[in-house]
Design a protein around this motif. Sequence first.
Motif, PDB file in Angstrom:
ATOM      1  N   ASP A 273      22.361 -14.531   7.513  1.00  0.00           N
ATOM      2  CA  ASP A 273      22.607 -13.474   8.380  1.00  0.00           C
ATOM      3  C   ASP A 273      21.349 -12.596   8.200  1.00  0.00           C
ATOM      4  N   VAL A 274      20.726 -12.371   9.380  1.00  0.00           N
ATOM      5  CA  VAL A 274      19.235 -11.551   9.457  1.00  0.00           C
ATOM      6  C   VAL A 274      19.755 -10.050   9.063  1.00  0.00           C
ATOM      7  N   SER A 275      20.732  -9.519   9.597  1.00  0.00           N
ATOM      8  CA  SER A 275      21.107  -8.271   9.125  1.00  0.00           C
ATOM      9  C   SER A 275      21.214  -7.951   7.570  1.00  0.00           C
ATOM     10  N   LYS A 276      21.679  -9.030   6.893  1.00  0.00           N
ATOM     11  CA  LYS A 276      21.779  -8.770   5.397  1.00  0.00           C
ATOM     12  C   LYS A 276      20.473  -9.251   4.524  1.00  0.00           C
ATOM     13  N   LEU A 277      19.406  -9.703   5.247  1.00  0.00           N
ATOM     14  CA  LEU A 277      18.157  -9.970   4.315  1.00  0.00           C
ATOM     15  C   LEU A 277      17.625  -8.942   3.847  1.00  0.00           C
ATOM     16  N   THR A 278      17.150  -8.911   2.433  1.00  0.00           N
ATOM     17  CA  THR A 278      16.419  -7.695   1.901  1.00  0.00           C
ATOM     18  C   THR A 278      14.883  -7.908   2.122  1.00  0.00           C
ATOM     19  N   GLU A 279      14.180  -7.069   1.806  1.00  0.00           N
ATOM     20  CA  GLU A 279      12.901  -6.974   1.903  1.00  0.00           C
ATOM     21  C   GLU A 279      12.330  -8.201   0.565  1.00  0.00           C
ATOM     22  N   VAL A 280      12.815  -8.241  -0.326  1.00  0.00           N
ATOM     23  CA  VAL A 280      12.675  -9.278  -1.312  1.00  0.00           C
ATOM     24  C   VAL A 280      12.535 -10.519  -0.739  1.00  0.00           C
ATOM     25  N   GLU A 281      13.858 -10.734  -0.146  1.00  0.00           N
ATOM     26  CA  GLU A 281      14.075 -12.233   0.424  1.00  0.00           C
ATOM     27  C   GLU A 281      12.886 -12.257   1.425  1.00  0.00           C
ATOM     28  N   VAL A 282      12.663 -11.260   2.223  1.00  0.00           N
ATOM     29  CA  VAL A 282      11.553 -11.557   3.313  1.00  0.00           C
ATOM     30  C   VAL A 282      10.311 -12.012   2.790  1.00  0.00           C
ATOM     31  N   ALA A 283       9.993 -11.301   1.684  1.00  0.00           N
ATOM     32  CA  ALA A 283       8.627 -11.314   1.003  1.00  0.00           C
ATOM     33  C   ALA A 283       8.660 -12.801   0.759  1.00  0.00           C
ATOM     34  N   ASP A 284       9.809 -13.438  -0.137  1.00  0.00           N
ATOM     35  CA  ASP A 284       9.857 -14.650  -0.706  1.00  0.00           C
ATOM     36  C   ASP A 284       9.535 -15.628   0.492  1.00  0.00           C
ATOM     37  N   LEU A 285      10.198 -15.389   1.644  1.00  0.00           N
ATOM     38  CA  LEU A 285      10.115 -16.461   2.954  1.00  0.00           C
ATOM     39  C   LEU A 285       8.486 -16.147   3.181  1.00  0.00           C
TER      40      LEU A 285
END
Length: 70
Positions: A10-22
Amino acid sequence: MTTSNIEQRDVSKLTEVEVADLATRLEQDDYDNVFDGLNDWHLLRAIAFQRPILVEPYLYLLDLESFDEA
């Protein structure tokens, strides 16, 4: 977050850390198969359209054109 559960994210629940990992995975481009990388790219793209502030530092990974689905 692994690429195997991309569809369930759920894109609305992604954190900054998860996006950085991605973004790190995309930068390293060390995937077992091309589809895992493509799935990550599509997820980053979806985040860019739904939560652009999270993706600002990683826009270069998307190579979006100004007319791209705007």
